[in-house]
Enzyme design. Structure first.
Site, short mmCIF file in Angstrom:
data_model
loop_
_atom_site.label_atom_id
_atom_site.label_comp_id
_atom_site.label_asym_id
_atom_site.label_seq_id
_atom_site.Cartn_x
_atom_site.Cartn_y
_atom_site.Cartn_z
N TYR A 111 53.56 17.44 -6.68
CA TYR A 111 52.56 16.76 -7.52
C TYR A 111 51.45 16.12 -6.69
O TYR A 111 50.27 16.37 -6.95
CB TYR A 111 53.25 15.75 -8.44
CG TYR A 111 53.73 16.40 -9.72
CD1 TYR A 111 53.13 16.10 -10.94
CD2 TYR A 111 54.76 17.32 -9.72
CE1 TYR A 111 53.55 16.70 -12.12
CE2 TYR A 111 55.19 17.93 -10.89
CZ TYR A 111 54.58 17.61 -12.09
OH TYR A 111 55.00 18.23 -13.25
N ASN B 245 58.52 15.60 -20.10
CA ASN B 245 58.27 16.69 -21.05
C ASN B 245 58.82 16.29 -22.42
O ASN B 245 59.59 15.33 -22.53
CB ASN B 245 58.93 17.99 -20.60
CG ASN B 245 58.14 18.70 -19.51
OD1 ASN B 245 56.94 18.51 -19.37
ND2 ASN B 245 58.82 19.53 -18.75
N HIS C 207 50.10 22.74 -16.93
CA HIS C 207 49.65 21.64 -17.78
C HIS C 207 48.12 21.53 -17.82
O HIS C 207 47.56 20.44 -17.90
CB HIS C 207 50.25 20.30 -17.31
CG HIS C 207 51.74 20.25 -17.38
ND1 HIS C 207 52.43 20.01 -18.55
CD2 HIS C 207 52.68 20.45 -16.43
CE1 HIS C 207 53.74 20.04 -18.31
NE2 HIS C 207 53.92 20.31 -17.03
#
Length: 562
Positions: free
Chosen positions: A351, A137, A64
């Site tokens: 993350y 997404n 990303h």
């Protein structure tokens, strides 16, 4: 309405050093030993500028990396209090500011934002109770369901380790991975239709993909999936148009959103959940934890609960878009739990960990990541969303480290009994606040807590009935994995869309260098629909040799499940 509390600057702007004092020479002047001589080491203005320049870049996101975003406002239009006690979902009319970042997945920060790739759509909501993230997404499914495969999948979407060519020149490793992992077929069927090339960030949808578990005040679990649908409907580009823009306007989507907001447009999205009871989950044809499957809308209809309005551009891209850090751990606020989806479970670690690598140990202290109840700068000024509105001040024991500039002042970094330093405990499913936290815990209290947790676990563990406490396990492939993508191709796509799908696949797969992989691509799609495999073989100029799933697995398998 000024959501983020920007104030008009009335003071004069004076060119200064990093210490704040004015610099009394021309900003482009350097100290020389003599005219046209060597520069001097004592020129700290020059050294400061060069040293700062040398450190301007932070590591880009490993996935990303290419993206942009803006500010937003969330509003709860319908309460979800019957299925969750999560604070932001209780009272109709509740509003909070936030930030959204749109992105592609595989490409570096300089790659085109119209590339055929899933789009990341991540939201950060600055609620009074803390930061709440949705890390979604634009496709409702994903390429895999085994968390261990994620790193190698991403490797296959990036540059070849020998040639350093990406999929714009060589798609061999891209298709080699996908065809050896056929659970990817649903995502690929979705992505190689025109849905894989959205017309703009404001005219595409976003999905959680993962199942989450909402818990109400009675302790009842409900599986949910989130859907964020564009108010204007889903608009797409043809593959050829997207490819043209990749060359002529690689920042097309970023430009379009920035211009829309600059011109006063405020794109809007509607927020929904699909819900599934634990009893329904046990009877569901697929696993509720399978990221490669959707929940049919006929069985599990959408339930609206909110709206998101994109409100304004950010003031500084790096400060607000590059430094913003999202995590599904922030989805799992009190009243929302993660499911057993292994990819979600891994993301809960990955993350925050990648943000610590990218931005530093104290990345959550950066202004764009700081919660309102920790003094978020975005809640100050003339904003209607102030820190004073928060029901409590957030405190924890995390201290020090590099770049710690919100270190809780004199607050103790342990459970303290000293005057005015006692921590309060807030019950997560109601408004109760008490002095439950103490330094001494009796064994009998622990035993009561353990028994309650065991009872809750027995009541709520509906899907996985573990007989041992660890399994080495790989999700196997079965005919079930082809049912939903087959329905998408055969029943949803019309004849023209099917032709475009074949065109998109052939244009992409024709760049495969290895004939064996090219042949496997045709058989991969042949498992979905034999006529589809045959026409792709014709397009790629390779012999059509159909196989069934068992034959495909025997031909291309490389290992057993353990």
């Amino acid at each position: 309405m000024n959501v983020f509390g920007k104030k008009e600057e009335k003071q004069e702007k004076v060119y200064s050093l990093q210490n704040g004092f004015p610099y009394s020479h021309h900003p482009y002047a350097s100290q020389y030993s003599r005219p046209d001589g060597p520069i001097l080491l004592q020129d700290f203005h020059l050294l400061e500028n060069i040293a700062s320049f040398d450190r301007e870049r932070v590591p880009e996101r490993v996935v990303h990396a290419k993206g942009g975003g803006c500010r937003l406002e969330f509003e709860l239009t319908d309460s979800l209090s019957d299925i969750t006690y999560a604070a932001p979902y209780q009272n109709v009319g509740y509003k909070c500011p936030g930030l959204v970042r749109f992105s592609t997945v595989g490409g570096e920060s300089g790659t085109p934002d119209t590339a055929r790739d899933p789009r990341g759509v991540s939201f950060k909501f600055y609620t009074e109770w803390g930061n709440h993230d949705w890390v979604f997404n634009n496709t409702p499914v994903f390429f895999l369901r085994d968390a261990i495969k994620f790193p190698v999948f991403i490797h296959s979407q990036k540059r070849d380790p020998q040639s350093h060519l990406n999929q714009f020149q060589d798609t061999t490793i891209y298709w080699d991975y996908l065809t050896l992992n056929p659970e990817s077929i649903h995502q690929i069927t979705y992505m190689f239709g025109d849905r894989g090339t959205p017309a703009s960030w404001a005219s595409m949808n976003a999905y959680s993909g993962h199942s989450f578990i909402m818990v109400n005040k009675e302790g009842k679990d409900t599986y949910v999936q989130f859907h964020v649908l564009s108010d204007t409907g889903f608009e797409t580009l043809t593959g050829d148009k997207a490819a043209e823009l990749s060359g002529s306007h690689p920042d097309y989507n970023q430009t379009k959103l920035f211009t829309q907001l600059q011109n006063g447009e405020k794109p809007k999205f509607n927020c929904y959940v699909q819900t599934m009871t634990p009893e329904q989950a046990t009877k569901f044809r697929y696993s509720v934890n399978d990221l490669t499957k959707i929940w049919p809308h006929k069985e599990f209809p959408l339930r609206k609960f909110g709206t998101i309005t994109l409100t304004e551009n950010v003031d500084n891209y790096f400060q607000e878009i590059e430094q913003v850090a999202f995590s599904p751990t922030n989805t799992c606020i009190p009243g929302i739990k993660p499911s057993n989806d292994s990819v979600l479970q891994a993301r809960l670690f990955s993350y925050p960990d990648t943000q610590r690598h990218r931005l530093g140990a104290n990345y959550q202290q950066l202004p764009v990541n700081r919660p309102r109840n920790l003094g978020c700068p975005y809640s100050k000024g003339d904003s209607q969303y102030t820190a004073e509105q928060c029901p409590f001040k957030a405190v924890n024991f995390q201290r020090d480290g590099p770049m710690s500039y919100y270190n809780f002042g004199p607050e103790p970094n342990y459970i303290s009994s000293l005057p005015n330093q006692t921590l309060k405990f807030k019950n997560e499913d109601n408004d109760e606040v008490s002095d439950k936290f103490k330094g001494i815990v009796l064994d009998e209290v622990t035993e009561v807590s353990v028994r309650k947790q065991e009872q809750d676990q027995i009541r709520n563990e509906h899907i996985v009935d573990a007989k041992i406490n660890q399994y080495y396990y790989v999700y196997g492939i079965s005919p079930l994995d082809f049912e939903q993508p087959r329905a998408l191709y055969e029943k949803v796509y019309n004849d023209e869309q099917k032709k475009l799908f074949v065109h998109n696949v052939v244009c992409h797969a024709c760049k495969i260098k290895d004939p064996k992989v090219k042949k496997r691509v045709t058989q991969y799609f042949g498992l979905l629909n034999e006529d589809l495999g045959k026409v792709i073989a014709e397009g790629l100029g390779v012999p059509w040799e159909p196989v069934d799933l068992e034959g495909y697995a025997k031909t291309w398998s490389i290992a057993s499940a353990n």
